[in-house]
Enzyme design. Sequence first.
Site, PDB file in Angstrom:
ATOM      1  N   ASP A 195       8.511 -13.934 -41.446  1.00 11.31           N
ATOM      2  CA  ASP A 195       7.825 -14.179 -42.645  1.00 11.31           C
ATOM      3  C   ASP A 195       8.492 -14.154 -43.966  1.00 11.31           C
ATOM      4  OD1 ASP A 195       5.722 -14.817 -40.644  1.00 11.31           O
ATOM      5  OD2 ASP A 195       5.108 -12.592 -40.796  1.00 11.31           O
ATOM      6  N   GLU A 255      -1.481 -22.063 -42.032  1.00  7.14           N
ATOM      7  CA  GLU A 255      -1.378 -20.627 -42.349  1.00  7.14           C
ATOM      8  C   GLU A 255      -0.164 -20.380 -43.491  1.00  7.14           C
ATOM      9  OE1 GLU A 255      -0.629 -18.069 -39.013  1.00  7.14           O
ATOM     10  OE2 GLU A 255       1.168 -19.030 -38.578  1.00  7.14           O
TER      11      GLU A 255
END
Length: 441
Positions: A32, A203
Amino acid sequence: MKRYKTLLVFALLAGSLANAQNPIVTHMYTADPTARVFDGKLYVYPSTDIRCEEGFADNGFCMPYYHVFSTENMTTWKDHGLIIDQTDVPWGNPKGFGMWAPDCVKKGDTYYYYFPAPPADKSSFRRIGVATSKSPTGPFSVEKNYIKGIEGIDPNVLVDDDGKAYMYYGGGENLFVVELAQDMKSIKGKPQKIETLPGKYKEGSFVFKKDGTYYFTFPHAPGGSEEIAYATGTNPKGPFTYQGVILDRWKDGAWTNHHSIVAFKKQWYIFYHHHDISNDQHLRSMRVDSLFFNKKGLIQHKTATLRGVGLHPIDQPIQIDRYTTSKNLKISRIKESNEVNWQLDYIKSGSEVSYNAVDFSSKKVKNVTYKVSSGTQGGLIKLYINNQLITTTQVHNTGGWNNWQEVSSPISKKIKGVQNIKLVFEGGTNYLLNIDWVKFN
Ligand code: FUB
């Protein structure tokens, strides 16, 4: 718990790592990645994957803390060490292992670090917290409470040109935006759904502004795993017009991808993750590739590369399996116990591999050395630079595919500056040889 502690001690050590290849960090698992440029330096704020042990897992992931990394040249990366551990979060579950995708922005002279974590009060799957520092590498001081009025994963903050800040967050059919108050630690008004995005799971919102356009980019799973897609608009709260896919979904079954997009020294980059080192999609590693826009400001589709970006320093062995292009060969791991090591294999007569941007400027090279193995008659490796044959190296049978030897050839031509290298293989009709790395000295 022991393993977590051991890893944590290891992870506390800060240091510089030269890695102008993908993945960019190999001494720990990083996912991420949110890249930011502060005062001329590029910082990456990823989350951390560790191996799960009983009681650790949260949705298959074990994510207990955050590090920050920086680079000035896209080649040498510095690990600044641990910045926040799950036990540092006053409102968080100290054994939650759910410190998912973070972000960090600067407003005024303060760095605001936003992160999701499972709250100790169990009021939600994830709450979003904020920590502040006067330096991009910390120390960060975590606020006592999570931000009230929002819940969800993957916070991303845009500080607009007029000083207003917006937080984007969430995972599911809908993603959300809310304006942040002046203090950057609370919200102003109510969160609203981002309208006009395509359906299905989304997301990892990442919003940036370029030439007056807001680019709303997001991992999207319209069926199967996540691709990185984007939409554009003229207002930070939307609506946004869907524009298509930037990075395709992984073809090897990995479900997540998560990215950020940043301009650094006149080049745009996309940071993202894949589970290269571990072969386990819950133990991911961050990568980076260059990104381009067309004349209309649309993002050009990107194919993920192994080579990554950055000049390859001549004093570092070239892990040639992270190639730029290849023809008629494969890559595989050398052995499972050494998780970062791959080889080029299934090399036949006529196979080729190229590797771009090797920086020969810091030393005069006199030899090329290859680490090779061969269970057959071997073959020839022809080294080309700038389409010119530089030297040919004979590889013989090394006593088996797992018996590695170093073979060298002299280089008589002067090689200067930044060059793209190419290896061409010649020999009989069998597989010829495998290569671990290439070195110049
Ligand atoms: O890393 C945990 C979660 O997986 C992230 O928050 C999501 O974006 C996905 O990458």
